[in-house]
Design an enzyme around this catalytic site. Structure first.
Site, PDB file in Angstrom:
ATOM      1  CG  ASP A 309      -1.683  -8.349  -4.807  1.00  0.00           C
ATOM      2  OD1 ASP A 309      -1.290  -9.242  -5.479  1.00  0.00           O
ATOM      3  OD2 ASP A 309      -2.642  -7.746  -5.284  1.00  0.00           O
ATOM      4  CD  GLU A 359       1.675  -9.732  -8.193  1.00  0.00           C
ATOM      5  OE1 GLU A 359       1.466 -10.181  -9.350  1.00  0.00           O
ATOM      6  OE2 GLU A 359       1.159  -8.634  -7.778  1.00  0.00           O
TER       7      GLU A 359
END
Length: 625
Positions: A309, A359
């Site tokens: 992330d 991401e």
């Protein structure tokens, strides 16, 4: 009593090379001189005192004192057993007493409680040998990859069990595997598995980097979940957050009375928008903590891929900050984070068959290029550019889409610059962004038609695929982690139709290699007509780089306008078979190519094209030009 964490372990730890650190740090049931108990080890180099407190010693910090050597505190608590809760009482360098959960703890109490729990993650008997033997091919560039993104706590609930309605990992596994296989997804991506205190963070503010959340059961329960997925031929991707952590008092912040896991520099220490602390990735011990976490999920829980992330926040010190740390060259690139990401990807690649997905919203060059070639070494990168460009277009009224045609065609300009994954994730259906169905203008018939055509275009566009739960049947409300997704909608004809269209598309994707192989070769995609802006129709071909055998033609109509006789140029003569329509196909639907210049080709096929209809057409094998 012998120290479990040895001088050699310490040397490797300080070099960020103690890759099996989860076997030494934390709480480990052992037998010392014939006495059963638990050995503890925790890194707190600036602490004045560290004790293990638990019910067994009356939560008395004077009873479970650990001893320190070179920054690591260790000790043995006799009689302690699996399942017992504990904390560390730490008197920090600032002389403040703090009560901390174990950074390396393998299990936590169910929130809102937050003590760590002794749990030996060994001893599970895996039954996924067949999956493991084929794992080298999982997630390869030349294989199909269609990901179902899932938040287990809101995928299914049983409200008879209380307000949360949580199912156990093992119960969810059987139901989820059945659904994923029915639909045709290849992988599940799990949100919010690493332990976290606040439900509203969805698991992106982690306090337990080595512990699966207790919301759905024990570590062995989670192993059974992964095992079930693998026995059903489904890969498992884990969301993981190495950029930042929350400020909860029991967590990592000021762990030993100093900024230990976080940057001390105020220009680097906080992400104000998220209310979190940034990991100090210039410190080898912190890097080792994170790399050890990733390896544990892969090696002990058989996770197939880690989705990392907030990579952009790691790459640039300026991310989300008005004032930021300037690097030695005068820029905002965070060289320490870049070095960490390269090492993470190198270690995962060298030691395992797993891979890491970024991401990443940045324009950093080489995110998916191998480390040896100067890149960061990720296997895939989320294509947030494709997502943003496509959704901007979809949200326009059809009458105005012709003025935004380029936002859809532009995505091909960068489609081969990285190994991309096309994503319509949870982030797109929260915070008043509207569910996917309601991003589409018009009445319900228009919305459903537009959404089916969007999904058809997603399958045709180069890149691996990801859909968030509920999107594949046209969820009508934004996602809320407190509520189960609206499964009742599947019984409504228009929503069942969306689901069956997605299912058909996923089947076509998995059974036609031209849709997933040679993902870095621009020749796998060619426009038939990219400039049909007045009609807002996109036609293109997915093909082998060397010929038209097994090629597929996509025609996507993004307006509610019908064309009784629509013509599209085709590359060879012969019989063309329409294998898919968003309106459905009954029986064999064959068209013969006719002579006549169209879209730059000497032949064409013609057929009725209905409002918001998308079709997929097979090019005849060995057809004559």
């Amino acid at each position: 009593m012998a120290d479990l964490f040895t001088a050699e372990d310490l040397e490797l730890f300080y070099r960020a090379e103690n890759y099996n650190i989860y076997e030494k740090m934390g709480a480990h049931p052992v037998c010392e001189n014939g006495t059963d108990g638990v050995h503890f080890a925790v890194w707190a180099p600036h602490a004045i005192s560290v004790s293990v407190i638990c019910e067994r010693n009356g939560w008395n910090g004077d009873a479970g004192r650990l001893h320190e050597k070179n920054g690591v505190w260790q000790g043995f608590v006799a009689g302690m057993q699996q399942g017992e809760s504990y904390r560390y009482r730490i008197i920090g360098a600032d002389h403040v007493t703090r009560y901390k959960s174990d950074p390396y703890g393998t299990m936590s109490e169910l929130r809102p409680a937050n003590a760590s729990v002794v749990y030996d993650i060994g001893g599970y008997e895996w039954d996924d040998a067949e999956w493991q033997s084929n794992k080298g091919a999982d997630g390869s560039y030349s294989g199909p990859m269609s990901v179902y993104e899932v938040h287990l706590g809101s995928w299914k609930k049983d409200y008879y069990r209380g307000e949360d309605g949580f199912l156990n990992y093992t119960e969810i596994a059987d139901q989820l595997a059945e659904y994923v296989k029915y639909m045709g997804y290849t992988h599940v991506e799990l949100i919010g598995i690493c332990e976290y205190p606040f439900d509203g963070s969805w698991g992106y503010q982690v306090t337990g980097y080595y512990a699966p959340t207790s919301r759905y059961g024990t570590p062995h329960d989670f192993m059974r979940f992964v095992d079930t997925m693998h026995k059903n031929g489904i890969g498992v991707i884990l969301d993981w957050v190495p950029a930042h952590f929350p400020k909860d008092a029991h967590g990592l912040m000021l762990f030993d009375g100093t900024p230990l896991y976080e940057y001390a520099d105020p220009l680097r220490s906080d992400y104000v928008d998220w209310g979190t602390k940034a990991f100090d990735l210039g410190r080898n011990e912190v890097c080792n903590f994170l790399i050890g976490s990733a390896l544990m999920w892969v090696e002990k829980y058989h996770i197939d891929a880690i989705r990392t992330d907030a990579v952009a926040a790691m790459l640039y010190s300026s991310f989300g900050r008005e004032k930021w740390y300037v690097n030695k060259d005068g820029g905002c690139e965070n060289y320490e984070s870049i070095a960490f990401l390269k090492k993470l990807n190198s270690v995962i690649t060298e030691r395992t068959h797993a891979y890491v997905i970024a991401e990443d919203s940045s324009i950093y060059d080489g995110v998916t290029r191998p480390v040896g070639e100067g890149g960061l070494g990720f296997r895939y990168k989320w294509s947030l550019g494709w997502m943003n460009d496509t959704l901007k277009y979809i949200e326009k009224d059809p009458i105005y889409r012709k003025f935004h045609h380029g936002e859809m065609t532009h995505t091909i300009d960068y489609a081969f610059t990285e190994h991309f994954m096309l994503v319509l994730s949870h982030d797109e259906v929260v915070h008043l962004k509207k569910p996917m169905l309601y991003k589409c203008p018009g009445n319900m018939m228009d919305k459903c038609g537009c959404l089916k055509t969007l999904y058809t275009h997603m399958i045709g566009h180069p890149g691996k695929k990801l859909l968030f739960m509920g999107q594949d049947f046209g969820q009508t409300t934004e996602w809320d982690e407190k509520r189960m997704i609206d499964w009742y909608l599947v019984d409504k004809p228009e929503h069942r139709d969306i689901m069956e269209n997605v299912r058909a598309l996923l089947h076509i994707y998995r059974t036609h290699p031209v849709l997933y192989t040679d993902s870095d070769n621009p020749n796998i995609f060619s426009w038939i007509r990219a400039d049909d802006s007045d009609r807002s129709i996109f036609s293109y071909m997915r093909r082998n780089p060397w010929n038209y055998n097994d090629a597929l033609i996509f025609v996507c109509n993004f307006t509610p306008v019908e064309y009784p006789q629509y013509s599209v140029g085709v590359p060879v003569r012969g019989r063309y078979k329409r294998i898919y329509s968003t309106y459905g196909i009954d029986g064999v639907d064959v068209m013969r190519a006719e002579k006549g210049l169209c879209d730059g080709f000497s032949d064409h096929v013609s057929f009725p094209l209905r409002a918001y209809e998308s079709v997929i057409i097979e090019v005849p094998r060995n057809g004559r030009k």
